[in-house]
Design a protein around this motif. Structure first.
Motif, PDB file in Angstrom:
ATOM      1  N   MET A   1       0.834  -1.168   0.000  1.00  0.00           N
ATOM      2  CA  MET A   1       0.000   0.000   0.000  1.00  0.00           C
ATOM      3  C   MET A   1       0.885   1.240   0.000  1.00  0.00           C
ATOM      4  O   MET A   1       1.796   1.364   0.787  1.00  0.00           O
ATOM      5  N   ARG A   2       0.595   2.135  -0.902  1.00  0.00           N
ATOM      6  CA  ARG A   2       1.384   3.359  -1.024  1.00  0.00           C
ATOM      7  C   ARG A   2       0.786   4.448  -0.163  1.00  0.00           C
ATOM      8  O   ARG A   2      -0.419   4.660  -0.152  1.00  0.00           O
ATOM      9  N   HIS A   3       1.662   5.119   0.559  1.00  0.00           N
ATOM     10  CA  HIS A   3       1.223   6.228   1.388  1.00  0.00           C
ATOM     11  C   HIS A   3       1.767   7.527   0.809  1.00  0.00           C
ATOM     12  O   HIS A   3       2.870   7.559   0.268  1.00  0.00           O
ATOM     13  N   THR A   4       1.014   8.555   0.953  1.00  0.00           N
ATOM     14  CA  THR A   4       1.468   9.847   0.468  1.00  0.00           C
ATOM     15  C   THR A   4       2.521  10.411   1.413  1.00  0.00           C
ATOM     16  O   THR A   4       2.624  10.008   2.583  1.00  0.00           O
ATOM     17  N   ALA A   5       3.298  11.342   0.912  1.00  0.00           N
ATOM     18  CA  ALA A   5       4.331  11.979   1.735  1.00  0.00           C
ATOM     19  C   ALA A   5       3.692  12.667   2.938  1.00  0.00           C
ATOM     20  O   ALA A   5       4.221  12.619   4.055  1.00  0.00           O
ATOM     21  N   LYS A   6       2.537  13.285   2.730  1.00  0.00           N
ATOM     22  CA  LYS A   6       1.853  13.978   3.823  1.00  0.00           C
ATOM     23  C   LYS A   6       1.482  12.989   4.935  1.00  0.00           C
ATOM     24  O   LYS A   6       1.661  13.272   6.126  1.00  0.00           O
ATOM     25  N   TYR A   7       0.984  11.817   4.560  1.00  0.00           N
ATOM     26  CA  TYR A   7       0.628  10.795   5.541  1.00  0.00           C
ATOM     27  C   TYR A   7       1.875  10.328   6.295  1.00  0.00           C
ATOM     28  O   TYR A   7       1.855  10.212   7.524  1.00  0.00           O
TER      29      TYR A   7
END
Length: 179
Positions: A1-7
């Motif tokens: 699962m890819r997470h955004t940089a903000k997350y």
């Protein structure tokens, strides 16, 4: 699962102080000025008292950490007068006794710190910088019990006195009164 940089930044900021509460610049300056004035006054009075009675030891290094608690976190139970004065003094007594009884510093230091923590639990005067007092005593080869009275007890009491005056003049209640 890819997470955004903000997350990822939000999720891992905890490890970089992200759990610290926001503090206004006014409160930051109030705390810093208090520590500056408080420590300056304590050091000046303690040095004068030391010279008056001919004692060279008029300062304890952990007072800076105590100042952080009483000026920046005056509501903390660990910053209250009993915690500061009794915690520091008890830890000095334990450190001196440990130094006298245990000649090996690598053994004496952890014993002194752990016994001071136990003593603070028993007397209900937990004050984190006080555990350092026990270490400082052993590292400094201090073997006279007078040190627990001056500078430790006197410097601690002076710091609490100045913190009480300064905090109340600048809108922070100190010491805390139980409700």
């Amino acid at each position: 699962m890819r997470h955004t940089a903000k997350y990822l930044i939000k999720h891992y900021s905890f490890y970089l102080g992200g759990d610290q509460p926001a503090v206004s610049w006014g409160e930051r300056l109030r705390s810093c000025v208090g520590a500056l004035l408080g420590l300056s006054l304590v050091f000046a009075v303690a040095k004068m008292l030391g010279e008056l009675v001919g004692i060279n030891e008029w300062l304890m290094a952990s007072l800076g950490a105590s100042a952080l608690l009483v000026f920046a976190l005056p509501g903390s139970p660990m910053a209250q007068p009993w915690a500061v004065i009794a915690g520091n003094s008890l830890s000095a007594l334990i450190g001196i006794t440990t130094f006298i009884l245990i000649p090996e510093p690598l053994l004496a230091m952890p014993i002194a710190a752990s016994l001071s923590i136990l003593g603070m639990f028993v007397l209900r005067c937990l004050h984190p910088p006080a555990a350092a007092v026990a270490l400082i005593v052993v590292l400094g080869h201090i073997s006279h019990y007078r040190y627990a009275f001056f500078p430790v007890l006197i410097d601690s009491a002076l710091l609490v006195l100045v913190a009480g005056i300064y905090s109340n003049l600048t809108g922070k209640q100190y010491p805390n009164r139980p409700k």
